[in-house]
Design a protein around this motif. Structure first.
Motif, PDB file in Angstrom:
ATOM      1  N   ARG A 171      14.401 -21.336  16.911  1.00 18.32           N
ATOM      2  CA  ARG A 171      13.184 -21.724  16.207  1.00 18.32           C
ATOM      3  C   ARG A 171      11.988 -21.746  17.139  1.00 18.32           C
ATOM      4  O   ARG A 171      10.916 -21.221  16.821  1.00 18.32           O
ATOM      5  CB  ARG A 171      13.355 -23.102  15.563  1.00 18.32           C
ATOM      6  N   LEU A 190       8.753 -19.210  16.688  1.00 15.54           N
ATOM      7  CA  LEU A 190       7.393 -19.702  16.494  1.00 15.54           C
ATOM      8  C   LEU A 190       6.476 -19.252  17.636  1.00 15.54           C
ATOM      9  O   LEU A 190       5.332 -18.854  17.406  1.00 15.54           O
ATOM     10  CB  LEU A 190       7.391 -21.223  16.381  1.00 15.54           C
ATOM     11  N   HIS A 200       6.472 -21.092   9.128  1.00 13.51           N
ATOM     12  CA  HIS A 200       7.601 -22.004   8.939  1.00 13.51           C
ATOM     13  C   HIS A 200       8.470 -21.554   7.769  1.00 13.51           C
ATOM     14  O   HIS A 200       9.705 -21.659   7.818  1.00 13.51           O
ATOM     15  CB  HIS A 200       7.095 -23.432   8.717  1.00 13.51           C
ATOM     16  N   TYR A 245      10.593 -18.656   9.006  1.00 10.49           N
ATOM     17  CA  TYR A 245      11.747 -19.080   9.805  1.00 10.49           C
ATOM     18  C   TYR A 245      12.858 -19.618   8.905  1.00 10.49           C
ATOM     19  O   TYR A 245      14.040 -19.320   9.131  1.00 10.49           O
ATOM     20  CB  TYR A 245      11.350 -20.143  10.829  1.00 10.49           C
ATOM     21  N   SER A 246      12.484 -20.415   7.917  1.00  8.42           N
ATOM     22  CA  SER A 246      13.494 -20.963   6.999  1.00  8.42           C
ATOM     23  C   SER A 246      14.251 -19.841   6.295  1.00  8.42           C
ATOM     24  O   SER A 246      15.465 -19.925   6.089  1.00  8.42           O
ATOM     25  CB  SER A 246      12.820 -21.868   5.961  1.00  8.42           C
ATOM     26  N   GLU A 260       9.336 -30.884  11.393  1.00  5.80           N
ATOM     27  CA  GLU A 260       9.278 -29.577  10.747  1.00  5.80           C
ATOM     28  C   GLU A 260      10.382 -28.640  11.242  1.00  5.80           C
ATOM     29  O   GLU A 260      10.379 -27.452  10.914  1.00  5.80           O
ATOM     30  CB  GLU A 260       7.916 -28.930  10.996  1.00  5.80           C
ATOM     31  N   ASP A 261      11.295 -29.188  11.992  1.00  8.24           N
ATOM     32  CA  ASP A 261      12.375 -28.403  12.587  1.00  8.24           C
ATOM     33  C   ASP A 261      13.678 -28.711  11.844  1.00  8.24           C
ATOM     34  O   ASP A 261      14.185 -29.836  11.893  1.00  8.24           O
ATOM     35  CB  ASP A 261      12.499 -28.774  14.066  1.00  8.24           C
ATOM     36  N   ASP A 304       2.187 -29.842   6.946  1.00  8.71           N
ATOM     37  CA  ASP A 304       3.291 -30.397   7.737  1.00  8.71           C
ATOM     38  C   ASP A 304       4.208 -31.246   6.858  1.00  8.71           C
ATOM     39  O   ASP A 304       5.440 -31.141   6.914  1.00  8.71           O
ATOM     40  CB  ASP A 304       2.749 -31.261   8.880  1.00  8.71           C
ATOM     41  N   GLN A 306       6.158 -29.180   4.275  1.00  5.71           N
ATOM     42  CA  GLN A 306       7.259 -28.464   4.912  1.00  5.71           C
ATOM     43  C   GLN A 306       8.421 -29.415   5.202  1.00  5.71           C
ATOM     44  O   GLN A 306       9.593 -29.078   4.970  1.00  5.71           O
ATOM     45  CB  GLN A 306       6.774 -27.810   6.209  1.00  5.71           C
TER      46      GLN A 306
END
Length: 540
Positions: free
Chosen positions: A300, A304, A356, A359-360, A438-439, A463, A466
């Protein structure tokens, strides 16, 4: 500055915002539109742009910790990536020349390597603006990206010094004594108050530091950066950075406008620049991801960072200018690289606005490249027996933590993505750990099933939205509360399923009044009764 420039920037910036893009995309398009109308930038725009860059570098220095640059995942990845891009892209350009691509047929191995070297840089201005807009400057991936950018800036300065042959004056050695002035500078900053004097102090430090370095034959940007570093780590450093924020944003408007206004492209230039973006930019991003994962950064963080570092850099333009001046490059390559820079900003802004979510979507595939051995800072934390988690330990989050801790004791824990903030809390005995809400890896790495309440005190609506999605993803069944500054944000959070919302501006006054009422209750010092009207009526 001509009011037409501001009007065009405002209109296109608003349009970009409505399309969920950063305003800087609109500013770039405004520059192109002004150029099409025959507008010339001139000295005012150039000076405005230079001042914006100096303030940007100064504020980066305010947030910088030099020890963060000395770890291998920062300097090692920056140097490795630059070497790989220079070799691979240089070879690609030479092959393009053999294929007869416009302007590439005029490149020999040295000029091809110079263009590739210029394209290997990532834009400090773009990355910092993106991170600030998302409130992620102090996250793990934000700090890695900023560290890499600083290493690149240092390499660029060394290149310019070596290429020009200009040796800094003997007085440059006197700059080594600057750390001795740090106590005095911090004392002045401490007594500058919180208003216009603090802003003026920051402007003097940024511009004065730049001029001081120019006097001894060094780059003014390096001076602004190092003066920021001298003032970093102090109680008022963050306040100074916030005080300069709007000035920096305004002056950086000149930078983005200037890129568009000064371009004079031909059809061949546009085609070449488009190919550089479509072919080289993805290669550059993929190399960033592979290099960073090889340095044991998590997938991740690497993804990013690779998106934040995907754009081309204003330093690339400076390198190209040096090549043109030295006779290594044709003049038209300067325009091509300027166009490629502009196109890369637009594409990278669109990608980073949704990074984000991307990435998901690709998480399972990206995790295949993650190293099995993690860096110590990336090991999942332990939340112990906590049942209430507060995400975001700024002023609001800290107040919420202290209040909840008085009621629920050790069952409350706070998380923050800023390592310095976490260290500050831990030194004061607070149960706060390093973690990025957010991770997804964070939520999957802790025992979230124990949590009964998650309180979101994060800087932006995006934020919190997410984080809300991630909590759904892991099957979290507890309650969610969130704090927001605007009424439309509150409605959006409630629509997304947040159980309780707190409008900071509206309800802070009510909280203040309630606190005063309790403090004065029974003290006899208040000229009016501290008992609520409803209670007096009931007692009557």
């Amino acid at each position: 500055m001509d009011p037409l420039w501001l009007l065009m920037a405002l209109v296109l910036g608003l349009i970009a915002r409505q399309l969920y893009l950063p305003p800087l995309v609109g500013f770039l398009l405004a520059g192109f539109a002004l150029h099409a109308l025959g507008v010339q930038g001139g000295q005012v725009l150039r000076e405005m742009s230079e001042l914006g860059v100096l303030l940007l570098l100064f504020t980066i220095g305010l947030k910088l910790r030099l020890r963060n640059l000395l770890v291998p995942e920062i300097w090692g990845s920056a140097v490795t990536h630059m070497v790989l891009v220079t070799i691979l892209v240089g070879g690609l350009l030479l092959f393009s020349g053999l294929a007869g691509l416009a302007w590439s047929d005029r490149l020999d191995w040295r000029s091809a390597a110079l263009v590739a070297f210029a394209l290997s840089f990532s834009s400090t201005i773009f990355a910092v603006k993106i991170l600030e807009d998302r409130g992620e400057m102090k996250t793990r991936h934000g700090q890695v990206s900023i560290g890499i950018l600083v290493i690149q800036d240092i390499i660029a300065v060394l290149f310019l010094v070596l290429e020009s042959g200009d040796v800094p004056s003997i007085w440059a050695f006197a700059l080594l004594l600057l750390p001795l002035a740090r106590p005095l500078l911090n004392l002045v900053m401490k007594h500058a108050g919180h208003g216009e004097l603090l802003v003026l102090f920051g402007l003097v430090m940024a511009l004065g530091g730049g001029e001081l370095f120019k006097l001894v034959g060094m780059k003014d940007g390096l001076g602004a950066l190092l003066f920021g570093v001298l003032l970093s780590g102090q109680p008022k450093s963050s306040e100074l950075s916030r005080a300069l924020l709007r000035f920096k944003d305004l002056f950086l408007l000149g930078f983005f406008l200037q890129i568009g206004i000064e371009a004079l492209p031909t059809a061949a230039d546009v085609m070449t620049a488009a190919l550089l973006v479509l072919l080289v930019m993805p290669l550059k991003s993929v190399l960033w991801f592979l290099v960073l994962t090889r340095f044991r950064l998590r997938a991740r963080t690497s993804f990013l960072c690779s998106m934040e570092l995907s754009s081309y850099s204003e330093f690339g333009l400076i390198v190209a200018m040096v090549g043109v001046t030295s006779g290594w490059l044709h003049q038209q390559w300067l325009i091509v690289i300027a166009l490629a820079l502009s196109f890369s900003f637009i594409i990278a802004a669109i990608i980073n606005a949704n990074v984000h979510g991307l990435y998901s979507r690709w998480e399972a595939w990206l995790n295949r490249f993650q190293s099995r051995e993690r860096l110590p800072v990336d090991i999942p934390p332990d939340i112990g027996n906590a049942e209430i988690l507060i995400a975001g330990m700024g002023r609001v989050g800290t107040g919420a933590y202290e209040t909840m801790r008085e009621i629920f004791g050790d069952r409350v824990i706070g998380i923050d993505a800023n390592a310095n903030a976490v260290r500050w809390h831990q030194e004061r005995g607070h149960n706060v750990i390093l973690g990025d809400a957010e991770d997804l890896d964070f939520w999957q790495g802790i025992d979230a099933g124990r949590l009964r309440l998650v309180m979101l005190a994060m800087p932006t609506l995006k934020d919190m939205m997410q984080t809300r999605k991630l909590l759904d993803h892991i099957g979290y069944q507890g309650l969610i509360a969130a704090v927001t500054r605007y009424e439309d944000d509150r409605r959006a959070l409630e629509k997304a399923g947040v159980d309780a919302t707190f409008n900071f501006y509206r309800e802070a006054g009510a909280g203040f009044a309630e606190h005063v009422r309790r403090e004065l209750a029974g003290s006899g010092r208040c000229p009016v009764s501290a008992q609520p009207e409803s209670e007096r009526s009931a007692n009557a």
